[in-house]
Enzyme design. Structure first.
Site, PDB file in Angstrom:
ATOM      1  N   LYS A 128       0.860  -1.188   0.000  1.00 44.80           N
ATOM      2  CA  LYS A 128       0.000   0.000   0.000  1.00 44.80           C
ATOM      3  C   LYS A 128       0.889   1.228   0.000  1.00 44.80           C
ATOM      4  CE  LYS A 128      -4.479   0.840   0.276  1.00 44.80           C
ATOM      5  NZ  LYS A 128      -5.628  -0.008  -0.072  1.00 44.80           N
ATOM      6  N   ASP A 168      -7.104   4.290  -4.440  1.00 43.71           N
ATOM      7  CA  ASP A 168      -7.750   4.164  -3.132  1.00 43.71           C
ATOM      8  C   ASP A 168      -8.370   5.548  -2.921  1.00 43.71           C
ATOM      9  OD1 ASP A 168      -7.693   2.094  -0.695  1.00 43.71           O
ATOM     10  OD2 ASP A 168      -7.560   4.075   0.181  1.00 43.71           O
TER      11      ASP A 168
HETATM   12  N1  GLU Z   1      -7.429   0.153  -2.776  1.00 40.19           N
HETATM   13  C1  GLU Z   1      -8.170  -1.032  -3.063  1.00 40.19           C
HETATM   14  C2  GLU Z   1      -8.192  -1.932  -1.844  1.00 40.19           C
HETATM   15  O1  GLU Z   1      -8.247  -1.432  -0.737  1.00 40.19           O
HETATM   16  C3  GLU Z   1      -7.754  -1.696  -4.360  1.00 40.19           C
HETATM   17  C4  GLU Z   1      -6.328  -2.109  -4.463  1.00 40.19           C
HETATM   18  C5  GLU Z   1      -5.929  -2.614  -5.842  1.00 40.19           C
HETATM   19  O2  GLU Z   1      -6.757  -2.671  -6.741  1.00 40.19           O
HETATM   20  O3  GLU Z   1      -4.739  -2.940  -5.970  1.00 40.19           O
HETATM   21  O4  GLU Z   1      -8.228  -3.123  -1.923  1.00 40.19           O
END
Ligand code: GLU
Length: 453
Positions: A128, A168
């Site tokens: 992340k 996100d």
């Molecule tokens: N931000 C999204 C999550 O919390 C998607 C992450 C992604 O698609 O890599 O899962």
């Protein structure tokens, strides 16, 4: 050491090594509490120091982002990428641009992502990133220059088999476009190094809709298990971003009534059902306040933030059958849980990451409210991100129907896995425990296979 003492020892070490990272500590505590029955049964996780290893990111990158605003003033922000765990595949997880972003927030999100991604049963590790940059009120040109500056550093750490960021909070199609463009300029490679790309340049049909649609599919699987269905249910939804918007859209198409949405300034209550077209026009296109919604729909009520009841949020005071917290972490607290129970809510399904506080969760559980935990319920987004990677790698593009069918199947599989695991450990229907154990077990077993790295 007995299992409980083992988990407590590691939690203490987190507190000592990462003081002030409260959200990360909260996320780790929730997972570890679920793991006790597994750790009691399987001593080898302790023998291989899995908990010691899994709470430490493999790599943490923190960098300065320097950009120029529209008045030619040089501005600075902090950029983060936490490459948490690559046991199951390349690091995968979104980027969040929000003033609240700090290392503890990115670590909580990255930690959750490890197990969420494992639950999808696809080859993706957990990571992340983000920045304390606030896109709100910035011009398009400022957002572009910020994204370019962010990628100037990030590009050397990512790659299609290494680390694949996505969106996100605060990072949508616009930001992904600017990030992708800058990566291409810096490296001279057209590669799928981010997901959530535009359909015309490597994106997947259905990625935009995936988290919201997947969340509703998950709720449907829970209700079906109890001989019920989402059709006809009044659903309170919080948030007005990508997750909330497509949760609302799918609820409509499945015959439910999404009665609300919210942003940082207030809540819309529209008992006959939120109009998705208006919501998209205000939020996706106009980037405006939800107050405008009530001007366009006189039968809807706008409840400004300062009218929230003592200690709770207005959205959770609305009588509903199902609640879809789809905004942000810790947005549904103890007071909210009491309000939901008092109003007859039968299911809370988490569209956001960790939206329910631990005491709220305990209250809901004690009162028999069904619960779709975030790691499982909102995994549809990252699952379709992986489908986007698969399409990029094979230079193919699947139809919307093909992606949506796969998404439905993946959500069913996650539900079945979490349910079966809860049964295996003697607490049938406890999906929080089932999802945590199932996700962890997959990663931990692979960590043992891959040796002490
Ligand atoms: N931000 C999204 C999550 O919390 C998607 C992450 C992604 O698609 O890599 O899962």
């Amino acid at each position: 050491m007995d299992a409980k003492a083992y988990t407590e020892k590691i939690l203490t070490s987190i507190r000592e090594c990462s003081p002030g990272q409260t959200e990360f500590y909260q996320a780790a505590t929730e997972v570890f509490e679920s793991l006790v029955p597994l750790l009691e049964e399987e001593k080898r996780y302790q023998e291989h120091s899995i908990l010691e290893r899994i709470v430490l990111p493999e790599r943490t990158i923190i960098f300065r982002v320097t950009w120029m605003d529209d008045s030619n003033t040089i501005r600075t922000n902090l950029g983060y990428r936490v490459q948490f765990n690559s046991t199951l595949g390349p690091y995968k997880g979104g980027l969040r641009f929000h003033p609240s972003v700090n290392l503890g927030i990115v670590k909580f999100l990255g930690f959750e992502q490890i197990f969420k991604n494992a639950l999808t049963n696809l080859q993706i590790g957990g990571g992340k990133g983000g920045s304390n940059f606030n896109p709100k009120g910035k011009s398009d040109a400022e957002v572009m220059r910020f994204c370019q500056a962010f990628m100037n550093e990030l590009h050397r750490h990512i790659g299609q088999t290494r680390d694949v960021p996505a969106g996100d909070i605060g990072v949508g199609a616009r930001e992904i476009g600017y990030l992708f463009g800058q990566y291409k300029l810096l490296t001279a490679h057209f590669e799928g190094i981010v997901t959530g790309k535009g359909i015309g340049w490597g994106g997947s049909f259905g990625r935009r809709e995936a988290t919201g649609y997947g969340s509703v599919y998950f709720a449907e699987h829970i209700l079906n298990q109890h001989g019920d269905e989402i059709k006809g249910k009044r659903c309170a939804v919080s948030g007005a971003g990508n997750v909330a918007t497509y949760t609302i859209e799918k609820l409509h198409s499945m015959g439910a009534i999404p009665i609300s949405c919210s942003d940082s300034r207030g809540t819309i209550h529209h008992p006959k059902g939120i109009d998705v077209k208006t919501l998209k026009a205000i939020k996706e296109v106009g980037r405006e306040s939800l107050a405008k919604y009530a001007e366009l729909h006189p039968d809807a009520t706008y409840i400004p933030l300062h009218n929230y009841p003592e200690g709770g949020h207005a959205v959770w005071t609305l009588p509903c059958d199902v609640a879809f917290p789809s905004a942000t972490q810790n947005e549904l607290n103890f007071v909210d849980a009491k309000n939901l129970v008092a109003n007859g809510c039968i299911l809370v399904n988490e569209g956001a990451n960790m939206p329910t506080t631990p005491d709220a969760y305990e209250y809901l559980r004690a009162h028999g409210v069904l619960f779709g935990p975030a790691k499982a319920a909102n995994a549809g987004g990252v699952a379709v991100s992986q489908l986007e990677m698969a399409q990029n790698a094979s230079m193919q593009r699947w139809s919307f129907a093909e992606v949506d069918t796969r998404l439905f199947g993946i959500m069913k599989n996650i539900f079945d896995t979490a349910y079966a695991t809860s049964k295996e450990f003697g607490d049938e229907g406890n999906l929080l425990m089932g999802a945590n154990i199932a996700g962890f077990r997959k990663v931990a077993d692979a960590m043992i296979d891959e040796g002490a790295v």
